[in-house]
Scaffold this active site. Structure first.
Site, short mmCIF file in Angstrom:
data_model
loop_
_atom_site.label_atom_id
_atom_site.label_comp_id
_atom_site.label_asym_id
_atom_site.label_seq_id
_atom_site.Cartn_x
_atom_site.Cartn_y
_atom_site.Cartn_z
N TYR A 144 33.67 34.70 43.43
CA TYR A 144 33.87 35.08 42.03
C TYR A 144 32.57 35.62 41.44
O TYR A 144 32.55 36.69 40.84
CB TYR A 144 34.36 33.87 41.22
CG TYR A 144 34.54 34.15 39.74
CD1 TYR A 144 35.62 34.93 39.28
CD2 TYR A 144 33.66 33.65 38.79
CE1 TYR A 144 35.78 35.19 37.93
CE2 TYR A 144 33.82 33.90 37.44
CZ TYR A 144 34.89 34.68 37.01
OH TYR A 144 35.06 34.94 35.67
N LYS A 148 31.58 39.37 39.91
CA LYS A 148 31.13 39.60 38.53
C LYS A 148 29.74 40.24 38.52
O LYS A 148 29.40 40.98 37.58
CB LYS A 148 31.17 38.28 37.75
CG LYS A 148 32.60 37.78 37.50
CD LYS A 148 33.42 38.80 36.71
CE LYS A 148 34.84 38.42 36.48
NZ LYS A 148 35.60 39.42 35.70
P1 NAD Z 1 43.60 34.87 32.17
O1 NAD Z 1 43.97 34.31 33.49
O2 NAD Z 1 44.13 34.26 30.92
O3 NAD Z 1 43.90 36.44 32.11
C1 NAD Z 1 43.70 37.30 33.20
C2 NAD Z 1 44.81 38.32 33.22
O4 NAD Z 1 44.58 39.23 34.32
C3 NAD Z 1 46.18 37.67 33.43
O5 NAD Z 1 47.07 38.01 32.38
C4 NAD Z 1 46.62 38.20 34.77
O6 NAD Z 1 48.03 38.41 34.89
C5 NAD Z 1 45.85 39.52 34.87
N1 NAD Z 1 45.76 39.90 36.28
C6 NAD Z 1 45.24 39.16 37.29
N2 NAD Z 1 45.49 39.76 38.47
C7 NAD Z 1 46.17 40.90 38.20
C8 NAD Z 1 46.72 41.94 39.01
N3 NAD Z 1 46.64 41.91 40.35
N4 NAD Z 1 47.35 42.96 38.40
C9 NAD Z 1 47.47 42.99 37.04
N5 NAD Z 1 46.98 42.04 36.22
C10 NAD Z 1 46.35 41.00 36.80
O7 NAD Z 1 42.00 34.83 32.16
P2 NAD Z 1 40.93 35.14 31.03
O8 NAD Z 1 40.07 33.94 30.97
O9 NAD Z 1 41.53 35.71 29.81
O10 NAD Z 1 40.08 36.24 31.82
C11 NAD Z 1 39.86 37.57 31.36
C12 NAD Z 1 38.55 38.05 31.97
O11 NAD Z 1 37.48 37.22 31.49
C13 NAD Z 1 38.48 37.95 33.49
O12 NAD Z 1 37.88 39.11 34.03
C14 NAD Z 1 37.62 36.73 33.73
O13 NAD Z 1 36.96 36.77 34.98
C15 NAD Z 1 36.66 36.85 32.57
N6 NAD Z 1 35.97 35.59 32.22
C16 NAD Z 1 36.67 34.49 31.87
C17 NAD Z 1 35.98 33.31 31.56
C18 NAD Z 1 36.71 32.04 31.20
O14 NAD Z 1 36.05 30.98 31.13
N7 NAD Z 1 37.99 32.07 30.92
C19 NAD Z 1 34.59 33.30 31.60
C20 NAD Z 1 33.90 34.46 31.94
C21 NAD Z 1 34.60 35.61 32.25
#
Ligand code: NAD
Length: 244
Positions: A144, A148
């Protein structure tokens, strides 16, 4: 209404951070095309469901959004997946999934969107990286973090390469955010998500982990004209808790 007359594509629109970005862009006047595996029930001007692991879908998203909205000014590459563990626990499937969604899909979308934006005099791309990998290594999430770091580096390079076309490419780097990604991870490991989120919040100097809107506000700033001189920036959003 900072985004009146602007057209935006948001991936991962059904997830925690994506849904907040879509809501806030539309509240400020943007027309939004939402992309995710299932976009049923999301309020938006265009719905482009599909799997980002399908190269043809990722390659075609920018053009489809422009066709549906009549323009493309903003792209938010937000979709992401998290795989846990050190490399010794990483399967071939984890590797392909992580690289495919977190790196290859945004690469394909940017590669297609940039010429469309350039034709129209410019645009803004906001990628969603993470403090983990995007800013510093994190424990027990090697692949992961690597993905990133890759999207952070791609952001910096694209920010440099495409500024002359009026295209600004920047990234947000959140620390922990209260979304399904984080909560399902707790649940899978046998913790109650509400308790775990509250406990984690006590480790953050500001007193809580981020809510999706905290990240969306910064993403919208980067997409807006107020960030007109920002190109290739990685903006850490951490409540006072850096990962290093
Ligand atoms: P989440 O799981 O709520 O949302 C991620 C979305 O991406 C989901 O709706 C999922 O269906 C979609 N997705 C995943 N694989 C897919 C595919 N193959 N095709 C189409 N859509 C797909 O997660 P989130 O926390 O809202 O994450 C959003 C972004 O933020 C991500 O890139 C994540 O890495 C980043 N992020 C999250 C956090 C955290 O703590 N939640 C921290 C840092 C970065």
């Amino acid at each position: 209404m900072r985004f009146e007359g602007r057209a935006a594509l948001v991936t991962g629109a059904a997830g925690g951070i994506g849904a907040a970005i879509v809501r806030q862009l539309r509240a400020e006047g943007a027309r939004v095309a939402v992309a995710d595996r299932d976009v049923t029930g999301i309020d938006a001007e265009a719905h482009l469901p599909g799997d980002l692991l399908d190269p043809a879908y990722a390659d075609g998203l920018a053009l489809a959004a422009r066709g549906a909205l009549g323009g493309l000014d903003i792209v938010v590459n937000n979709a992401g997946v998290i795989t846990r563990g050190p490399v010794t626990d990483t399967t071939d499937a984890d590797w392909s999934l992580s690289l495919g969604v977190n790196v290859e899909a945004p690469f394909r979308i940017c590669r297609a969107a940039i010429p469309l934006m350039a034709e129209n005099g410019g645009g803004a791309i906001v990628n969603v990286s993470s403090c983990w990998g995007g800013k510093a290594p994190g424990p027990n999430h090697a692949i992961y973090c690597m993905t990133k770091a890759a999207i952070a580096s791609l952001t910096q390079c694209m920010g440099m390469d495409h500024a002359h076309q009026g295209i600004r490419v920047n990234a947000v780097c959140p620390n922990e955010v209260n979304t399904p990604m984080l909560r399902t991870g707790f649940a899978r490991r046998g913790f109650d998500p509400d308790t775990a989120v509250a406990e984690l919040g006590r480790t953050v100097p500001i007193g809580r982990i981020a809510e999706p809107e905290d990240i969306a506000d910064v993403a919208l700033f980067l997409a807006s004209d107020a960030a007109r001189y920002m190109c290739g920036a990685l903006v850490e959003i951490n409540g006072g808790k850096p990962v290093s």
